[in-house]
Design an enzyme around this catalytic site. Structure first.
Site, short mmCIF file in Angstrom:
data_model
loop_
_atom_site.label_atom_id
_atom_site.label_comp_id
_atom_site.label_asym_id
_atom_site.label_seq_id
_atom_site.Cartn_x
_atom_site.Cartn_y
_atom_site.Cartn_z
N GLY A 119 0.96 -1.20 0.43
CA GLY A 119 -0.23 -0.18 0.22
C GLY A 119 0.51 1.74 -0.16
N ASP A 127 -4.99 2.07 10.50
CA ASP A 127 -6.54 1.82 10.25
C ASP A 127 -6.80 1.18 12.10
OD1 ASP A 127 -9.18 0.97 9.97
OD2 ASP A 127 -8.34 -0.86 8.99
N LYS A 159 -7.30 6.54 10.83
CA LYS A 159 -8.90 6.23 10.99
C LYS A 159 -9.00 6.24 11.76
CE LYS A 159 -10.58 3.50 7.29
NZ LYS A 159 -10.85 1.93 6.85
P1 IMP Z 1 -4.63 -1.80 10.28
O1 IMP Z 1 -3.79 -2.98 10.80
O2 IMP Z 1 -5.82 -2.82 10.90
O3 IMP Z 1 -4.42 -0.92 10.76
O4 IMP Z 1 -4.44 -1.87 9.15
C1 IMP Z 1 -3.29 -1.34 7.46
C2 IMP Z 1 -4.05 -1.75 6.35
O5 IMP Z 1 -4.78 -2.72 6.41
C3 IMP Z 1 -3.07 -0.69 5.65
O6 IMP Z 1 -2.24 -1.48 5.19
C4 IMP Z 1 -4.34 -1.22 4.64
O7 IMP Z 1 -3.66 -2.34 3.71
C5 IMP Z 1 -5.21 -2.11 5.27
N1 IMP Z 1 -6.43 -1.03 5.33
C6 IMP Z 1 -7.35 -0.80 6.44
N2 IMP Z 1 -8.11 0.51 5.92
C7 IMP Z 1 -7.85 0.26 4.49
C8 IMP Z 1 -9.21 0.97 3.63
O8 IMP Z 1 -10.38 1.76 4.20
N3 IMP Z 1 -8.90 0.80 2.42
C9 IMP Z 1 -7.74 -0.04 2.42
N4 IMP Z 1 -6.84 -0.52 2.95
C10 IMP Z 1 -7.58 -0.22 3.91
#
Ligand code: IMP
Ligand code: MG
Length: 183
Positions: free
Chosen positions: A46, A105, A133
Site C-alpha cells: 500500500g 486503521d 482512521k
Molecule cells: P491495520 O493493521 O488495521 O491498521 O491496517 C493496516 C492495513 O489495512 C493498511 O496497510 C491497508 O493495507 C489496509 N486498510 C485499512 N483500511 C483500509 C481502507 O480503507 N482501504 C484499503 N486498505 C485499508
C-alpha cells in the site's frame, strides 16, 4: 477514467494529496536535518505511491527499504493476524527508522511491526502514514506524521487497494459498497 464509475465519492484529489505530502516532507526534513543513518521503511504494498512521492520531498540523504505485511486477505476489515511476507533487505541497528504506511486503521499492523523492528535496536522509530482512521483503532498506535484523518469508510487509490485493485487510481476515493458487496 474508467475506474471513476466504481467510486462513490472523491475524498482527496491528486492536487490535495501532492500539497499535503509536500508539507509532511518539509516537516520530516526539519526533524531529521541533523540525523545520520535514516532509513525509510515502506510497508508493501500500500505504501509504494506515498513512499515514492514523500521520499522526493525529503531534503536529506536516506536509505529506502521495504517490508511486506498482510492482515487483510480479500475482505475490508483487519483480521488482527499479521503475517510478514517480506523482511527488510538491510539491518537497521543504530538507524533512525521512519515507517511509511498508506493507512493506520486498527493499528494491528504497525503495532506488530514496530515491536519487531524495535527488537533490532534502531536509534529511533517513527511512523509516517498518509491516512489515519482513528475510529477503528484497536491498538494504541499513534502516527508521528499523517496526511489526512479519514472517516470510517473503505477507501481506495494512491496505493490503497480493494482485493489488490485500484492501487493505481491517482486520487483517493470511497469505493461504492456494491463493488465489494456483489457476490
Ligand atoms: P491495520 O493493521 O488495521 O491498521 O491496517 C493496516 C492495513 O489495512 C493498511 O496497510 C491497508 O493495507 C489496509 N486498510 C485499512 N483500511 C483500509 C481502507 O480503507 N482501504 C484499503 N486498505 C485499508
Ligand atoms: Mg491492503
Amino acid at each position: 477514467m474508467r475506474m471513476d464509475r466504481d467510486i462513490a465519492e472523491v475524498l482527496y484529489t491528486q492536487e490535495e494529496i501532492q500539497r499535503r505530502v509536500a508539507q509532511i516532507g518539509a516537516e520530516i526534513t526539519r526533524d531529521y536535518q541533523d540525523k545520520d543513518n535514516v532509513v525509510l521503511v515502506g510497508i508493501l504494498r500500500g505504501s509504494y505511491v506515498f513512499m515514492a512521492d514523500l521520499s522526493r520531498h525529503l531534503d536529506f540523504p536516506c536509505r529506502i527499504d521495504f517490508m511486506a505485511a498482510s492482515s487483510y486477505g480479500k475482505g475490508t476489515s483487519s483480521s488482527g493476524q499479521i503475517e510478514i511476507k517480506k523482511d527488510l533487505t538491510d539491518p537497521i541497528n543504530g538507524a533512525h527508522v521512519i515507517l511509511v504506511e498508506d493507512i493506520l486503521d486498527s493499528g494491528n499492523t504497525l503495532d506488530y511491526l514496530s515491536k519487531i523492528l524495535t527488537a533490532r535496536n534502531p536509534a529511533s522509530i517513527r511512523i509516517a502514514t498518509l491516512l489515519d482512521k482513528p475510529e477503528r483503532r484497536v491498538k494504541s498506535v499513534t502516527a508521528d506524521y499523517y496526511g489526512f484523518v479519514v472517516p470510517d469508510a473503505f477507501v481506495v487509490g494512491y496505493g490503497l487497494d480493494y482485493a489488490e485493485h485500484y492501487r493505481n487510481l491517482p486520487y483517493i476515493g470511497i469505493l461504492k459498497p456494491e463493488v465489494y458487496e456483489t457476490p
